[in-house]
Design an enzyme around this catalytic site. Structure first.
Site, PDB file in Angstrom:
ATOM      1  N   LYS A  36     -35.119   0.455 -20.171  1.00 22.72           N
ATOM      2  CA  LYS A  36     -34.577   1.044 -18.464  1.00 22.72           C
ATOM      3  C   LYS A  36     -32.902   1.008 -18.244  1.00 22.72           C
ATOM      4  O   LYS A  36     -32.496   1.216 -17.213  1.00 22.72           O
ATOM      5  CB  LYS A  36     -35.427   2.228 -17.695  1.00 22.72           C
ATOM      6  CG  LYS A  36     -35.931   0.905 -17.521  1.00 22.72           C
ATOM      7  CD  LYS A  36     -36.590   1.762 -16.136  1.00 22.72           C
ATOM      8  CE  LYS A  36     -37.624   1.345 -15.162  1.00 22.72           C
ATOM      9  NZ  LYS A  36     -38.704   1.994 -13.869  1.00 22.72           N
ATOM     10  N   GLY A 187     -40.647 -19.937  -7.420  1.00 21.47           N
ATOM     11  CA  GLY A 187     -40.137 -21.208  -5.151  1.00 21.47           C
ATOM     12  C   GLY A 187     -39.625 -21.765  -5.505  1.00 21.47           C
ATOM     13  O   GLY A 187     -38.787 -22.422  -5.252  1.00 21.47           O
ATOM     14  N   VAL A 239     -47.358 -16.793   6.509  1.00 18.26           N
ATOM     15  CA  VAL A 239     -46.088 -16.059   7.372  1.00 18.26           C
ATOM     16  C   VAL A 239     -46.405 -14.393   8.135  1.00 18.26           C
ATOM     17  O   VAL A 239     -46.990 -14.247   7.428  1.00 18.26           O
ATOM     18  CB  VAL A 239     -44.576 -15.374   6.434  1.00 18.26           C
ATOM     19  CG1 VAL A 239     -43.789 -14.771   6.984  1.00 18.26           C
ATOM     20  CG2 VAL A 239     -44.472 -16.619   5.671  1.00 18.26           C
ATOM     21  N   MET A 321     -48.230 -14.649 -16.459  1.00 18.38           N
ATOM     22  CA  MET A 321     -46.895 -13.858 -16.701  1.00 18.38           C
ATOM     23  C   MET A 321     -45.995 -14.883 -17.123  1.00 18.38           C
ATOM     24  O   MET A 321     -45.740 -15.247 -16.820  1.00 18.38           O
ATOM     25  CB  MET A 321     -47.249 -13.388 -15.637  1.00 18.38           C
ATOM     26  CG  MET A 321     -47.797 -12.246 -14.132  1.00 18.38           C
ATOM     27  SD  MET A 321     -47.223 -11.625 -12.971  1.00 18.38           S
ATOM     28  CE  MET A 321     -48.152  -9.938 -13.323  1.00 18.38           C
ATOM     29  N   LEU A 322     -45.910 -14.951 -18.348  1.00 23.20           N
ATOM     30  CA  LEU A 322     -45.558 -15.871 -19.079  1.00 23.20           C
ATOM     31  C   LEU A 322     -44.351 -15.011 -20.242  1.00 23.20           C
ATOM     32  O   LEU A 322     -45.206 -14.558 -21.042  1.00 23.20           O
ATOM     33  CB  LEU A 322     -46.105 -17.618 -19.579  1.00 23.20           C
ATOM     34  CG  LEU A 322     -46.515 -18.073 -18.525  1.00 23.20           C
ATOM     35  CD1 LEU A 322     -47.356 -19.481 -18.907  1.00 23.20           C
ATOM     36  CD2 LEU A 322     -45.720 -18.934 -17.296  1.00 23.20           C
ATOM     37  N   HIS A 447     -40.166 -45.167 -31.481  1.00 27.79           N
ATOM     38  CA  HIS A 447     -40.065 -45.922 -30.707  1.00 27.79           C
ATOM     39  C   HIS A 447     -38.748 -46.176 -29.995  1.00 27.79           C
ATOM     40  O   HIS A 447     -37.591 -46.085 -31.171  1.00 27.79           O
ATOM     41  CB  HIS A 447     -41.288 -47.714 -30.370  1.00 27.79           C
ATOM     42  CG  HIS A 447     -40.789 -48.332 -28.985  1.00 27.79           C
ATOM     43  ND1 HIS A 447     -41.205 -48.399 -28.278  1.00 27.79           N
ATOM     44  CD2 HIS A 447     -39.537 -49.435 -29.117  1.00 27.79           C
ATOM     45  CE1 HIS A 447     -40.696 -49.257 -27.543  1.00 27.79           C
ATOM     46  NE2 HIS A 447     -39.880 -49.973 -28.426  1.00 27.79           N
TER      47      HIS A 447
HETATM   48  C1  LIG Z   1     -37.845 -16.566 -11.139  1.00 28.20           C
HETATM   49  C2  LIG Z   1     -37.896 -16.374 -12.598  1.00 28.20           C
HETATM   50  C3  LIG Z   1     -37.834 -17.493 -13.567  1.00 28.20           C
HETATM   51  C4  LIG Z   1     -39.168 -17.323 -14.351  1.00 28.20           C
HETATM   52  N1  LIG Z   1     -38.781 -18.067 -15.687  1.00 28.20           N
HETATM   53  C5  LIG Z   1     -40.180 -18.165 -16.525  1.00 28.20           C
HETATM   54  C6  LIG Z   1     -40.067 -18.960 -17.540  1.00 28.20           C
HETATM   55  O1  LIG Z   1     -39.946 -20.112 -17.526  1.00 28.20           O
HETATM   56  N2  LIG Z   1     -41.034 -19.153 -17.994  1.00 28.20           N
HETATM   57  C7  LIG Z   1     -41.851 -18.431 -18.466  1.00 28.20           C
HETATM   58  O2  LIG Z   1     -42.515 -18.221 -19.525  1.00 28.20           O
HETATM   59  N3  LIG Z   1     -41.360 -17.280 -17.986  1.00 28.20           N
HETATM   60  C8  LIG Z   1     -41.454 -17.258 -16.776  1.00 28.20           C
HETATM   61  N4  LIG Z   1     -40.734 -16.108 -16.088  1.00 28.20           N
HETATM   62  C9  LIG Z   1     -41.320 -14.861 -16.248  1.00 28.20           C
HETATM   63  C10 LIG Z   1     -41.232 -13.986 -17.318  1.00 28.20           C
HETATM   64  O3  LIG Z   1     -39.885 -13.356 -17.117  1.00 28.20           O
HETATM   65  C11 LIG Z   1     -42.241 -12.259 -17.934  1.00 28.20           C
HETATM   66  O4  LIG Z   1     -43.670 -12.869 -18.126  1.00 28.20           O
HETATM   67  C12 LIG Z   1     -41.830 -12.517 -19.097  1.00 28.20           C
HETATM   68  O5  LIG Z   1     -40.527 -11.886 -18.685  1.00 28.20           O
HETATM   69  C13 LIG Z   1     -42.540 -10.882 -19.069  1.00 28.20           C
HETATM   70  O6  LIG Z   1     -41.974  -9.734 -20.351  1.00 28.20           O
HETATM   71  P1  LIG Z   1     -42.793  -8.181 -20.666  1.00 28.20           P
HETATM   72  O7  LIG Z   1     -41.910  -8.377 -22.040  1.00 28.20           O
HETATM   73  O8  LIG Z   1     -44.016  -8.292 -20.505  1.00 28.20           O
HETATM   74  O9  LIG Z   1     -42.346  -7.670 -19.326  1.00 28.20           O
HETATM   75  P2  LIG Z   1     -39.822  -7.893 -18.809  1.00 28.20           P
HETATM   76  O10 LIG Z   1     -39.895  -9.229 -19.407  1.00 28.20           O
HETATM   77  O11 LIG Z   1     -41.199  -7.702 -17.525  1.00 28.20           O
HETATM   78  O12 LIG Z   1     -39.968  -6.319 -19.612  1.00 28.20           O
HETATM   79  C14 LIG Z   1     -40.296  -5.541 -18.975  1.00 28.20           C
HETATM   80  C15 LIG Z   1     -39.133  -4.264 -19.474  1.00 28.20           C
HETATM   81  O13 LIG Z   1     -39.787  -2.918 -19.371  1.00 28.20           O
HETATM   82  C16 LIG Z   1     -38.733  -2.093 -18.669  1.00 28.20           C
HETATM   83  N5  LIG Z   1     -39.412  -0.934 -18.083  1.00 28.20           N
HETATM   84  C17 LIG Z   1     -40.164  -0.396 -17.661  1.00 28.20           C
HETATM   85  N6  LIG Z   1     -41.046   0.277 -17.276  1.00 28.20           N
HETATM   86  C18 LIG Z   1     -39.484   1.011 -17.884  1.00 28.20           C
HETATM   87  C19 LIG Z   1     -39.985   2.365 -18.847  1.00 28.20           C
HETATM   88  N7  LIG Z   1     -41.066   3.329 -18.206  1.00 28.20           N
HETATM   89  N8  LIG Z   1     -39.003   2.587 -19.510  1.00 28.20           N
HETATM   90  C20 LIG Z   1     -38.397   1.467 -20.099  1.00 28.20           C
HETATM   91  N9  LIG Z   1     -37.913   0.442 -19.903  1.00 28.20           N
HETATM   92  C21 LIG Z   1     -38.853   0.288 -18.724  1.00 28.20           C
HETATM   93  C22 LIG Z   1     -37.496  -3.097 -17.539  1.00 28.20           C
HETATM   94  O14 LIG Z   1     -37.105  -2.467 -17.288  1.00 28.20           O
HETATM   95  C23 LIG Z   1     -37.691  -4.653 -17.829  1.00 28.20           C
HETATM   96  O15 LIG Z   1     -36.663  -4.706 -19.302  1.00 28.20           O
HETATM   97  C24 LIG Z   1     -40.224 -15.915 -14.622  1.00 28.20           C
HETATM   98  C25 LIG Z   1     -39.788 -14.694 -13.883  1.00 28.20           C
HETATM   99  C26 LIG Z   1     -38.707 -14.956 -12.620  1.00 28.20           C
HETATM  100  C27 LIG Z   1     -38.883 -13.791 -12.478  1.00 28.20           C
END
Ligand SMILES: Cc1cc2nc3c(=O)[nH]c(=O)nc-3n(C[C@H](O)[C@H](O)[C@H](O)COP(=O)(O)OP(=O)(O)OC[C@H]3O[C@@H](n4cnc5c(N)ncnc54)[C@H](O)[C@@H]3O)c2cc1C
Length: 468
Positions: A36, A187, A239, A321-322, A447
Site C-alpha cells: 500500500k 536511536g 521519560v 526485526m532485521l 596481511h
Molecule cells: C530507521 C531504521 C533503520 C533500520 N536499519 C536496519 C539495518 O541497518 N539493517 C537491518 O537489517 N534492519 C534495519 N531496520 C529494520 C528493517 O527495516 C526491518 O527489519 C525490515 O524492513 C522488515 O522487513 P519486512 O519485510 O518484515 O517488513 P517491512 O519492511 O516493514 O515491509 C512491510 C510492508 O508492508 C506494507 N503493508 C503493511 N500492511 C499492508 C497491507 N494491509 N496491505 C498492503 N501492504 C501493507 C507496508 O507498507 C510495508 O511497505 C531498520 C529499521 C528502521 C526503522
C-alpha cells in the site's frame, strides 16, 4: 474485478515480502505482491536501513572533512553543510533502489499491485486503492506486513519537533539539542547522524546500558566511545512527560528505579523505543489468524499461521526485526511451497550497528552462555594491536570470539571496531559450517587487514595470539 489463479499473493513488499515474491516466481509459481505504500522495499528501503545508512555515510564524510583530515596532513577550510542537498541525495538513493525492486518484479514476472491488502479468506486477497478494489484469488497468502514505530505513551509524535525514526531521517534543520529516547541501534545511529552535523545529543535509556541485548562488554565499550565522541547518556532513566507547548521542549525524566525528577530542555525529541508488529486492516481476526501476546502473527516452525494456506514472515512474526532475517524467511516460504526443505539457523543471524566504529555480533553473548550454563572459552584481540587498524588510525574496539570449552565450536562473535559489519560475515560463514576457533585461527588471512584481528581473536580462544 477478480484476477485469479495465483499460487501466492504476498501482502507487503518489504525485504521479506519482495524476496519471497521474486524467489517464488523464480521457482515457477504465479505470484502477486500487494503493497500500500506506493513504493516497494518496505520499511527497509523507504524509511529504515537504506536512508539511515545514506545519512550515516554523508554525515561521516562531513565530520571527517571538517575534523578528521588534519592528522593526515590535509588542510581543509570553509567546510559547510548543505542539509537540503544531503537529504536530497538520501532520497535519490531510496528512489533508485525502490525502483530497482519494481524492475526485478517485472524481470521475474511478479505482478505488483498497489493497494491495502485485506485477506478475505485463505483463497482471496482484496487490494484496495483510491476507492477501487481488486480481488486476487490464490492458493496461498503470505503476510509480510512488517512493523511500525512503537509509541511512547503520553507523547504524540508530530514528525517535526517530536519525531520517530521516520521524521529523524528528514529533519529540515540541525537540532540545537536532540533528545533521543531509547539507546537501541536506531536511536544511536540517528543520534550519531545529527551529532556529526552539529547537534548536542542526549540519549535517555530506561535500562542501565546502551544497546540492551548486546554482549555486555561490547555495550560498555560502545558507550565509552560514543561518550568520547560527544554523546551524553542518561541510563537507568525514564521519560515521564514531554511538554512541547512552548518554544523549547521540556522533557521530564526520573530514575527508572524511582527518585527525583528533572527537566531537560531541547528543541527536538526522537522517540526510538522499538518497533511493533503491523497487522492493521488485514482482517486477521475475521479470517481466524491468531496473534501471540505481543501482537505478532503466531507461526509454527515452517511459517504456517493458524489458518492453512496463510503464511507469515519478517518483522510481523517472532524474532529479530532485521531485514536479512525477513529475507531469509521469505526465501524459505517460497522454497517450501515447491516442496523444498529449507532451514534457517536462528543462532546465526548477524546484527550490525552502523555507527563509527561499527558494532557487529552473531551467535550467543557471554551473558546468554552463562545463563544457559554452557562452559565456554573467550578470545579477545584489540584493534590497537592490528597493523591495518593502526595504519588507518582506527584503533578503537576489539574482536571477541566465544567457543564451546569442550568442543571448541564457535558459539558467538562480538566485534566493535572498523568494518565490524564486514568482519562478522566471516564468523557467520564459519559458524554455518560448524567451525571451531582453531579452524578460523589456522585459516591464512591476508596481511595487513582488519580480518587478521578475527584470526588473532580465534588464536586467543584456542591458543595464544601472536601480536599481543
Ligand atoms: C530507521 C531504521 C533503520 C533500520 N536499519 C536496519 C539495518 O541497518 N539493517 C537491518 O537489517 N534492519 C534495519 N531496520 C529494520 C528493517 O527495516 C526491518 O527489519 C525490515 O524492513 C522488515 O522487513 P519486512 O519485510 O518484515 O517488513 P517491512 O519492511 O516493514 O515491509 C512491510 C510492508 O508492508 C506494507 N503493508 C503493511 N500492511 C499492508 C497491507 N494491509 N496491505 C498492503 N501492504 C501493507 C507496508 O507498507 C510495508 O511497505 C531498520 C529499521 C528502521 C526503522
Amino acid at each position: 474485478m477478480s484476477e485469479g489463479g495465483y499460487d501466492l499473493v504476498v501482502v507487503g513488499g518489504g525485504p521479506g515480502g519482495y524476496v519471497a515474491a521474486i524467489k517464488a516466481a523464480q521457482l515457477g509459481l504465479k505470484v502477486a505482491c500487494v503493497d500500500k505504500r506506493g513504493a516497494l522495499g518496505g520499511t527497509c528501503l523507504n524509511i529504515g536501513c537504506i536512508p539511515s545508512k545514506a545519512l550515516l555515510h554523508s554525515s561521516h564524510l562531513f565530520e571527517e572533512v571538517g575534523h578528521g583530515l588534519g592528522k593526515h596532513g590535509i588542510k581543509v577550510s570553509g567546510v559547510e553543510l548543505d542539509l537540503g542537498a544531503m537529504l536530497a541525495n538520501k532520497s535519490q538513493v531510496v528512489k533508485g533502489l525502490t525502483q530497482g525492486i519494481e524492475y526485478l518484479f517485472k524481470k521475474n514476472k511478479v505482478d505488483y499491485v498497489v493497494g491495502a491488502g485485506l485477506i478475505e479468506n485463505p483463497g482471496k486477497v482484496v487490494a484496495q486503492a483510491n476507492g477501487a478494489a481488486r480481488e486476487l484469488t490464490t492458493r496461498n497468502v503470505l503476510i509480510a506486513t512488517g512493523s511500525d514505530v512503537m509509541p511512547l505513551p503520553g507523547v504524540s509524535i508530530d514528525e517535526d519537533r517530536i519525531v520517530s525514526s521516520t521524521g529523524a531521517l528528514d529533519l529540515k534543520r540541525v537540532p540545537k539539542h536532540l533528545l533521543v529516547v531509547g539507546a537501541g541501534y536506531i536511536g544511536l545511529e540517528m543520534g550519531t547522524v545529527w551529532r556529526r552535523l552539529g547537534a548536542k545529543v542526549t540519549v535517555v535509556e530506561f535500562l542501565d546500558r546502551v544497546t540492551p541485548g548486546m554482549d555486555g562488554e561490547v555495550s560498555k565499550e560502545f558507550e565509552r566511545i560514543l561518550k568520547k565522541q560527544g554523546m551524553a547518556f542518561k541510563l537507568g532513566t525514564k521519560v515521564t512527560g514531554v511538554d512541547s507547548s512552548g518554544e523549547s521542549i521540556k522533557v521530564t525524566v526520573e530514575p527508572a528505579k524511582g527518585g527525583a525528577a528533572e527537566t531537560i530542555e531541547c528543541d527536538t525529541v526522537l522517540v526510538s523505543i522499538g518497533r511493533q508488529p503491523y497487522t492493521e486492516g488485514l482482517g486477521l481476526e475475521k479470517v481466524g489468524v491468531r496473534l501471540d501476546n505481543r501482537g505478532r502473527v503466531e507461526t509454527d516452525d515452517r511459517f504456517g499461521t493458524s489458518v492453512a494456506g496463510i503464511w507469515a514472515i519478517g518483522d510481523v512474526i517472532v524474532g529479530p526485526m532485521l531485514a536479512h532475517k525477513a529475507e531469509e524467511e521469505g526465501s524459505c516460504v517460497a522454497e517450501q511451497l515447491v516442496g523444498q526443505k529449507p532451514h534457517i539457523d536462528y543462532d546465526i543471524i548477524p546484527g550490525v550497528v552502523y555507527t563509527t566504529p561499527e558494532v557487529a555480533s552473531v551467535g550467543k553473548t557471554e551473558e546468554q552462555l552463562k545463563e544457559a550454563g554452557i562452559t565456554y572459552k573467550a578470545g579477545k584481540f584489540p584493534f590497537m594491536a592490528n597493523s591495518r587498524a593502526r595504519s588507518v588510525g582506527l584503533t578503537d574496539g576489539f574482536v571477541k570470539l566465544l567457543a564451546d570449552a569442550a568442543t571448541d565450536r564457535v558459539l558467538g562473535a562480538h566485534i566493535i571496531g572498523p568494518e565490524a559489519g564486514i568482519l562478522i560475515a566471516e564468523v557467520a560463514v564459519a559458524m554455518e559450517f560448524g567451525a571451531s576457533s582453531e579452524d578460523i585461527a589456522r585459516t591464512c588471512h591476508p596481511h595487513p587487514t582488519l580480518e587478521e584481528a578475527v584470526k588473532e581473536a580465534a588464536l586467543a580462544t584456542f591458543a595464544k595470539p601472536i601480536h599481543m
